[in-house]
Enzyme design. Structure first.
Site, PDB file in Angstrom:
ATOM      1  N   PRO A   1       4.107  -5.477   8.611  1.00  0.00           N
ATOM      2  CA  PRO A   1       3.117  -5.858   7.638  1.00  0.00           C
ATOM      3  C   PRO A   1       2.748  -7.591   7.696  1.00  0.00           C
ATOM      4  O   PRO A   1       1.757  -7.917   7.388  1.00  0.00           O
ATOM      5  CB  PRO A   1       3.995  -5.916   6.200  1.00  0.00           C
ATOM      6  CG  PRO A   1       5.233  -5.394   6.724  1.00  0.00           C
ATOM      7  CD  PRO A   1       5.301  -5.308   8.221  1.00  0.00           C
TER       8      PRO A   1
ATOM      9  N   GLU B   1      14.675  -3.346   6.963  1.00  0.00           N
ATOM     10  CA  GLU B   1      13.961  -4.692   6.243  1.00  0.00           C
ATOM     11  C   GLU B   1      13.342  -5.510   7.190  1.00  0.00           C
ATOM     12  O   GLU B   1      13.131  -6.431   6.867  1.00  0.00           O
ATOM     13  CB  GLU B   1      15.500  -5.690   5.666  1.00  0.00           C
ATOM     14  CG  GLU B   1      15.628  -5.072   4.168  1.00  0.00           C
ATOM     15  CD  GLU B   1      15.916  -3.448   4.006  1.00  0.00           C
ATOM     16  OE1 GLU B   1      16.889  -3.038   4.850  1.00  0.00           O
ATOM     17  OE2 GLU B   1      15.633  -3.060   3.004  1.00  0.00           O
TER      18      GLU B   1
ATOM     19  N   ARG C   1     -10.167   6.605  19.726  1.00  0.00           N
ATOM     20  CA  ARG C   1     -11.851   7.059  19.509  1.00  0.00           C
ATOM     21  C   ARG C   1     -12.605   5.915  20.223  1.00  0.00           C
ATOM     22  O   ARG C   1     -13.640   6.088  20.638  1.00  0.00           O
ATOM     23  CB  ARG C   1     -12.076   6.779  17.952  1.00  0.00           C
ATOM     24  CG  ARG C   1     -11.504   7.582  17.005  1.00  0.00           C
ATOM     25  CD  ARG C   1     -11.727   7.277  15.694  1.00  0.00           C
ATOM     26  NE  ARG C   1     -13.126   7.391  15.094  1.00  0.00           N
ATOM     27  CZ  ARG C   1     -13.680   8.613  15.116  1.00  0.00           C
ATOM     28  NH1 ARG C   1     -13.120   9.741  15.269  1.00  0.00           N
ATOM     29  NH2 ARG C   1     -15.066   8.585  14.709  1.00  0.00           N
TER      30      ARG C   1
ATOM     31  N   ASP D   1     -20.129   4.795  13.745  1.00  0.00           N
ATOM     32  CA  ASP D   1     -19.101   4.947  12.787  1.00  0.00           C
ATOM     33  C   ASP D   1     -19.188   3.483  11.859  1.00  0.00           C
ATOM     34  O   ASP D   1     -19.728   2.520  12.144  1.00  0.00           O
ATOM     35  CB  ASP D   1     -17.757   4.562  13.321  1.00  0.00           C
ATOM     36  CG  ASP D   1     -17.090   5.980  13.729  1.00  0.00           C
ATOM     37  OD1 ASP D   1     -17.740   6.927  13.221  1.00  0.00           O
ATOM     38  OD2 ASP D   1     -16.164   6.035  14.351  1.00  0.00           O
TER      39      ASP D   1
END
Ligand code: ADE
Length: 245
Positions: free
Chosen positions: A87, A114, A152, A167
């Site tokens: 993250p 963690e 893609r 797209d």
């Protein structure tokens, strides 16, 4: 183009790559995906991949040695772009997906618990990648998202070249609306312009709808100084129509 995924949950990937466009790309040899069990790169009897964090606190942290060993073992010719899913990383977007698709090998390290010993991010990974501002229980789902989004952009993976170019985001805008049969469903009608057969008119309508949706939902994506004159005209049209409503 080859993806190597390093994870403690290799089984998680069995289903996700066995359907759809990624599956077809695998079958046609456009991409390769190799999933590696991090435990195979441990050297102790218990195949331990994690340990308690220095400095106290709860939880477990992935140890550096198996991860370094895994990356060194799967690297082809000492190359490969090494990406840690976390993250804390750079946000995945179409630009990054396209960049990855241009690599010969992308090595994805899935974090867990963690965290991951910081030496992995600092001395092993070329990139840290996040798929959004939320915390997943691990990097596995994020790695699958990265593979799908990047694949893609690999030539020959998506049937029509144009469909990736059209797209959302590829052209910097969200998608225009699409309709199919029936022309009318429970009183909801398909916009008349789409039956006009006038391709110029349809193209202009689509661009306008894409601009309208983007301006409303993602104003950060329509910056005035980078807009083509025609787009600026369309946006002016949209805002004057809104005033009339
Ligand atoms: N691991 C946990 N959360 C993540 C996220 N948002 N993106 C990438 N990897 C993650």
């Amino acid at each position: 183009m080859r993806f190597d995924i390093i994870t403690i949950f290799p089984e998680m990937f069995a289903g996700i790559f066995s359907e759809g466009i990624v599956k077809r790309a695998l079958d046609r040899g456009r991409i390769r995906i190799v999933v590696h069990d991090l435990r195979d790169f441990t050297e102790d009897k218990h195949r331990q991949v994690d340990d308690r964090p220095f400095g106290g606190l709860e939880g477990m942290v992935l140890k550096p040695e198996p991860i370094f060993r895994a990356v060194e073992a799967v690297r082809e010719d000492g190359g490969g772009r090494v990406c840690l899913l976390s993250p804390q990383g750079r946000a995945l977007d179409a630009r990054l997906a396209g960049e990855l698709a241009a690599e010969r090998q992308v090595i994805l390290i899935c974090g867990r618990y963690e965290g991951v010993d910081e030496r992995v991010a600092e001395h092993l990974a070329d990139d840290e990648i996040s798929i959004g501002d939320y915390v997943l229980s691990g990097g596995e789902l994020a790695a699958a998202v990265v593979v799908d989004a990047a694949a893609r952009f690999v030539p020959g993976v998506v049937g029509k070249e144009g469909s990736v170019r059209n797209d959302s985001f590829a052209g910097g805008l969200l998608d225009y609306p699409q309709y199919t049969r029936p022309r009318e469903f429970r009183g909801m009608k398909v916009p008349q312009v789409l039956f006009s057969g006038d391709h110029k008119k349809i193209e202009r309508w689509r661009r306008k709808k894409a601009l309208e949706k983007t301006a409303r939902r993602r104003p950060d994506l329509v910056k005035d100084d980078t807009l083509a004159p025609e787009d600026r005209r369309l946006l002016e049209e949209i805002s004057s129509e809104r005033k009339d409503e």
